[in-house]
Design a protein around this motif. Sequence first.
Motif, short mmCIF file in Angstrom:
data_model
loop_
_atom_site.label_atom_id
_atom_site.label_comp_id
_atom_site.label_asym_id
_atom_site.label_seq_id
_atom_site.Cartn_x
_atom_site.Cartn_y
_atom_site.Cartn_z
N THR A 100 15.64 -14.14 6.61
CA THR A 100 16.68 -14.46 7.75
C THR A 100 17.29 -14.27 8.43
OG1 THR A 100 18.75 -13.02 7.30
CG2 THR A 100 18.28 -14.94 5.29
N SER A 101 17.70 -15.19 9.81
CA SER A 101 17.47 -15.13 11.12
C SER A 101 18.72 -15.06 11.26
CB SER A 101 16.80 -15.66 11.96
OG SER A 101 16.85 -15.30 13.09
N SER A 102 19.87 -13.91 11.93
CA SER A 102 21.53 -14.23 12.20
C SER A 102 21.49 -14.04 13.96
CB SER A 102 22.34 -12.72 11.58
OG SER A 102 21.31 -11.86 11.78
N PRO A 103 22.32 -15.00 14.73
CA PRO A 103 23.45 -15.13 14.13
C PRO A 103 23.46 -16.99 13.26
CG PRO A 103 22.99 -16.10 16.19
CD PRO A 103 22.16 -14.71 15.97
N SER A 104 22.11 -17.54 13.23
CA SER A 104 22.08 -18.98 12.24
C SER A 104 23.04 -19.60 10.90
CB SER A 104 20.90 -19.20 12.33
OG SER A 104 19.63 -18.78 11.59
N ILE A 105 22.26 -17.84 10.50
CA ILE A 105 22.97 -18.02 8.80
C ILE A 105 23.91 -17.37 9.08
CG2 ILE A 105 21.96 -15.82 8.56
CD1 ILE A 105 21.36 -16.33 5.64
N VAL A 106 24.44 -16.91 10.19
CA VAL A 106 26.39 -16.22 10.14
C VAL A 106 26.91 -17.87 10.60
CG1 VAL A 106 28.55 -15.33 11.08
CG2 VAL A 106 25.79 -14.48 10.51
N THR A 119 29.11 -19.75 2.59
CA THR A 119 29.46 -19.41 3.52
C THR A 119 28.89 -17.65 3.66
OG1 THR A 119 30.96 -17.57 2.17
CG2 THR A 119 31.54 -20.94 2.85
N ARG A 120 29.63 -17.17 4.59
CA ARG A 120 28.53 -16.06 4.75
C ARG A 120 28.49 -15.02 3.42
NH1 ARG A 120 30.71 -10.58 6.20
NH2 ARG A 120 32.93 -11.45 6.59
N GLY A 171 21.18 -19.01 17.80
CA GLY A 171 21.31 -18.55 18.24
C GLY A 171 21.34 -18.19 19.71
N GLU A 172 19.83 -19.22 20.24
CA GLU A 172 19.35 -19.78 21.07
C GLU A 172 20.91 -20.60 22.17
OE1 GLU A 172 15.96 -18.87 18.45
OE2 GLU A 172 17.31 -20.01 18.70
N GLU A 316 29.86 -13.23 12.91
CA GLU A 316 30.96 -13.44 12.57
C GLU A 316 32.18 -13.45 13.70
OE1 GLU A 316 32.21 -15.58 8.43
OE2 GLU A 316 33.39 -14.12 8.64
N SER A 317 32.71 -12.42 13.72
CA SER A 317 34.20 -12.87 14.10
C SER A 317 33.35 -13.01 16.25
CB SER A 317 34.78 -11.15 14.79
OG SER A 317 35.29 -10.84 15.40
N ASN A 318 32.52 -12.75 16.44
CA ASN A 318 32.41 -12.92 17.72
C ASN A 318 31.58 -14.60 17.99
OD1 ASN A 318 32.50 -10.78 18.91
ND2 ASN A 318 30.13 -10.11 18.29
N TYR A 319 31.06 -14.99 17.46
CA TYR A 319 31.31 -15.98 17.28
C TYR A 319 31.83 -17.58 17.22
CZ TYR A 319 25.86 -15.46 18.42
OH TYR A 319 24.93 -13.88 19.56
#
Length: 331
Positions: A100-106, A119-120, A171-172, A316-319
């Motif tokens: 996986t790549s996060s933040p995309s999955i988050v 969900t997460r 993320g981008e 998750e909190s930041n995004y």
Amino acid sequence: MKLRIAATAVALTTVIAACGAQQAGGGAAGAWPRKGKPITLIVAFAPGAAVDAAARVVAPVLEKELGTNVEVENRPGAGGLIGYTALSKSRPDGYTIGATSSPSIVISPLDPSRGATYTRASFQPLGMQVLDPMLVGVAPDSPYQNLKDLIEAVKAKPKSVTVTTTGVQTGEHFALADIQQKTQAQFAPVHFSEGAASAIAAFLGKHVDAYVGNVSDVKPHVAQGKIKVLGVMGAERSPFLPDVPTFAEQGYQIDAATARGYVAPAGVPAEVRTKIEAALKKAIEDPAVVAKMKDLGLPTVYKSGQDYTTYWAGQESNYKQALPLVRNEKG
């Protein structure tokens, strides 16, 4: 006689219960993986993307550690949504895991309009492998010599410069939104939902003016003189691009990176999960794997399953706070 029968019944019940516990617990891990049964490693992006490259470097060592085949299966599309959905619906028996790549999955389940069915909490992080800073690049013959040149030009003429992302709310996309919010420069995003390989191809084909992505995406293209990197969004300069200044060095307080790792669908038995985590740690930290990752421009930054879970929660909190910035930037 009655006492003896009762005692025998109790003993038999205890044996049966113990056998059941063994099958549900340690016995399950001891028999896992079954001989000849492969493990599927779902990659939510197209072949050639950094998350795919990392998975294919790790897979052979993972096979050796677990004693069974590990088959990489690409499920690209919708900024990772297709692959993550398939992973979340997989049987939680340890035979299907995901790169996986996060933040995309988050990020993807945070906006109801994306239609994510997970969900997460649908995933159990197993370990992080890479922390890959983002950057902005332009064509070698571009008139922009640094970030200030680019940003001032876009401020003077909003939406005049097209720029890649790997999909809506990836993320981008969030990094671009952060740049726009902090500089008041309005770019024109072009979203490539199948991943970085499609985005870089469009950029190199001169279909898009600027590239927003990770250091690993452009390392070979920089060496070939095909892209001019204007700034790296890291706390310090990338060892792979030591001559490129950070955004902060150029007066822009922007820090963004992609974390890449491995997860299982929630519900995998603890003993099986522990076995996979241990194998992943050995694979990720294997010197030969670390060296190959370095050649790909992918810096190894290992985190355990628990630490990766904590990292996800912070993302998750930041995004959640940044989500309003990208809702009107769907290209």
